[in-house]
Design a protein around this motif. Sequence first.
Motif, mmCIF file in Angstrom:
data_model
loop_
_atom_site.group_PDB
_atom_site.id
_atom_site.type_symbol
_atom_site.label_atom_id
_atom_site.label_comp_id
_atom_site.label_asym_id
_atom_site.label_seq_id
_atom_site.Cartn_x
_atom_site.Cartn_y
_atom_site.Cartn_z
ATOM 1 N N UNK A 2 -109.795 17.178 23.252
ATOM 2 C CA UNK A 2 -109.106 16.411 24.290
ATOM 3 C C UNK A 2 -108.921 17.249 25.546
ATOM 4 N N UNK A 3 -108.562 18.514 25.364
ATOM 5 C CA UNK A 3 -108.401 19.396 26.518
ATOM 6 C C UNK A 3 -109.706 19.516 27.302
ATOM 7 N N UNK A 4 -110.800 19.761 26.577
ATOM 8 C CA UNK A 4 -112.090 19.965 27.236
ATOM 9 C C UNK A 4 -112.489 18.737 28.043
ATOM 10 N N UNK A 5 -112.289 17.565 27.477
ATOM 11 C CA UNK A 5 -112.644 16.324 28.173
ATOM 12 C C UNK A 5 -111.812 16.132 29.440
ATOM 13 N N UNK A 6 -110.558 16.602 29.406
ATOM 14 C CA UNK A 6 -109.721 16.502 30.604
ATOM 15 C C UNK A 6 -110.145 17.526 31.655
ATOM 16 N N UNK A 7 -110.729 18.617 31.204
ATOM 17 C CA UNK A 7 -111.214 19.647 32.123
ATOM 18 C C UNK A 7 -112.506 19.202 32.780
ATOM 19 N N UNK A 8 -113.394 18.603 31.968
ATOM 20 C CA UNK A 8 -114.671 18.121 32.502
ATOM 21 C C UNK A 8 -115.172 16.978 31.611
ATOM 22 N N UNK A 9 -115.135 15.770 32.130
ATOM 23 C CA UNK A 9 -115.492 14.593 31.333
ATOM 24 C C UNK A 9 -116.989 14.457 31.091
ATOM 25 N N UNK A 10 -117.796 15.267 31.763
ATOM 26 C CA UNK A 10 -119.250 15.116 31.666
ATOM 27 C C UNK A 10 -119.884 15.921 30.540
ATOM 28 N N UNK A 11 -119.141 16.855 29.954
ATOM 29 C CA UNK A 11 -119.717 17.666 28.882
ATOM 30 C C UNK A 11 -119.639 16.922 27.554
ATOM 31 N N UNK A 12 -120.463 17.345 26.608
ATOM 32 C CA UNK A 12 -120.449 16.777 25.262
ATOM 33 C C UNK A 12 -119.441 17.555 24.412
ATOM 34 N N UNK A 13 -118.594 16.818 23.712
ATOM 35 C CA UNK A 13 -117.584 17.453 22.859
ATOM 36 C C UNK A 13 -117.691 16.871 21.450
ATOM 37 N N UNK A 14 -117.776 17.756 20.469
ATOM 38 C CA UNK A 14 -117.874 17.367 19.063
ATOM 39 C C UNK A 14 -116.776 18.096 18.298
ATOM 40 N N UNK A 15 -116.057 17.395 17.432
ATOM 41 C CA UNK A 15 -115.083 18.087 16.585
ATOM 42 C C UNK A 15 -115.534 18.003 15.126
ATOM 43 N N UNK A 16 -115.469 19.135 14.451
ATOM 44 C CA UNK A 16 -115.849 19.211 13.038
ATOM 45 C C UNK A 16 -114.596 19.548 12.244
ATOM 46 N N UNK A 17 -114.039 18.535 11.602
ATOM 47 C CA UNK A 17 -112.782 18.661 10.863
ATOM 48 C C UNK A 17 -112.946 18.242 9.407
ATOM 49 N N UNK A 18 -113.842 17.271 9.186
ATOM 50 C CA UNK A 18 -114.110 16.737 7.858
ATOM 51 C C UNK A 18 -115.583 16.933 7.512
ATOM 52 N N UNK A 19 -115.910 16.826 6.222
ATOM 53 C CA UNK A 19 -117.288 16.980 5.778
ATOM 54 C C UNK A 19 -118.208 15.985 6.483
ATOM 55 N N UNK A 20 -117.752 14.745 6.626
ATOM 56 C CA UNK A 20 -118.579 13.723 7.288
ATOM 57 C C UNK A 20 -118.885 14.075 8.740
ATOM 58 N N UNK A 21 -118.052 14.904 9.361
ATOM 59 C CA UNK A 21 -118.272 15.274 10.757
ATOM 60 C C UNK A 21 -119.522 16.126 10.944
ATOM 61 N N UNK A 22 -120.015 16.742 9.862
ATOM 62 C CA UNK A 22 -121.216 17.567 9.963
ATOM 63 C C UNK A 22 -122.408 16.754 10.449
ATOM 64 N N UNK A 23 -122.376 15.444 10.223
ATOM 65 C CA UNK A 23 -123.448 14.560 10.683
ATOM 66 C C UNK A 23 -123.564 14.598 12.205
ATOM 67 N N UNK A 24 -122.477 14.890 12.885
ATOM 68 C CA UNK A 24 -122.481 14.916 14.354
ATOM 69 C C UNK A 24 -123.367 16.029 14.911
ATOM 70 N N UNK A 25 -123.656 17.028 14.075
ATOM 71 C CA UNK A 25 -124.435 18.163 14.528
ATOM 72 C C UNK A 25 -125.940 17.902 14.539
ATOM 73 N N UNK A 26 -126.376 16.815 13.954
ATOM 74 C CA UNK A 26 -127.806 16.553 13.810
ATOM 75 C C UNK A 26 -128.516 16.426 15.148
ATOM 76 N N UNK A 27 -127.785 15.997 16.166
ATOM 77 C CA UNK A 27 -128.431 15.835 17.474
ATOM 78 C C UNK A 27 -128.527 17.116 18.278
ATOM 79 N N UNK A 28 -127.866 18.188 17.797
ATOM 80 C CA UNK A 28 -127.890 19.442 18.551
ATOM 81 C C UNK A 28 -129.148 20.229 18.265
ATOM 82 N N UNK A 29 -129.613 20.920 19.280
ATOM 83 C CA UNK A 29 -130.783 21.765 19.119
ATOM 84 C C UNK A 29 -130.426 22.946 18.230
ATOM 85 N N UNK A 30 -131.296 23.268 17.310
ATOM 86 C CA UNK A 30 -131.096 24.422 16.433
ATOM 87 C C UNK A 30 -131.667 25.655 17.119
ATOM 88 N N UNK A 31 -130.805 26.629 17.367
ATOM 89 C CA UNK A 31 -131.217 27.847 18.076
ATOM 90 C C UNK A 31 -132.045 28.748 17.144
#
Length: 308
Positions: free
Chosen positions: A279-308
């Motif tokens: 929430x803080x990050x979005x208030x600082x800059x609404x244009x960036x992508x923000x993902x929160x990983x708190x639960x096991x199901x949240x790991x699915x959110x990482x699939x769209x990120x580039x693997x370094x």
Amino acid sequence: MGKTAFIFPGQGAQYFGMGKDFFDKYEDSKKYFEEASKILGFDMEKMCFEENEDLNNTQYTQAAMFTVCAAILQQIEKTGVKPDVCAGLSLGEYAALYSCGTITFEDAVYLLRKRGMFMDEEVPDGKGTMAAVLGMDADKIDDICKNTEGEVAVANYNCPGQIVITGETDAVEKASKTLAENGAKRVLPLKVSGPFHSAMLKGAGDKLEKELKNIELKELKMPYVANCNASYIYDNSQIKELLKKQISSPVKFMQSVEKMIDDGVDTFVEIGPGKTLSKFVKKINKDVTVINIEKVDDLEKLKGLEIC
């Protein structure tokens, strides 16, 4: 090409049951709780998962939060997603350092237990407090604090419109009244056990410094952004002094996020309990992508990120 930052929350985001689904599903995540219990001498599983009177006590909160963050980070690392930089809010800076590979889990959980004890013991109950100031410019808040009799100063630069002040109870109350009279939308007393990130805790930093002397830090695998100065730290020579100062210095989270965005970070992954930093990050800059990983199901959110 954009960059990714891993960010870790601080005290206040804890709740009963945090990290339990990672504990239940992944054996290697479970081991973090078991290891913390051995190091600290209390049952970390019960501390985090069962209702008790201690989780919200600073002496236990910090180590518990770190343990959960480390257990979740273990599974994120398995996905192959890696950060270009890390940062954390207050105790979250230790999780950032762990993610950067400069401190071991064992040393970090031990230090946070000590840090919590030192902070809790430094100021007698009732002598210090904190308050959140909403809807006022940070410079104006800082100016009012400086002109208030007694010890009161900014503790956390969270995001535009949300600044936390800290200090002697009477001084915080005086400053709160002045802030409300001069345009703050709201000034909310916080339910905390002490004046965190104030000069009143300098003694706690001195005690932590003695513990830090016994800790060996490895080279950083990637930079992190320090709370004290919102600057990129590339080597471990400054870390111990920064951790000492952090206890009694304001947390420059807003400035840290701005610094990372200026450096090309366009994706922030919050790792740990709650969504406060997201929430803080979005208030600082609404244009960036923000993902929160708190639960096991949240790991699915990482699939769209580039693997370094």
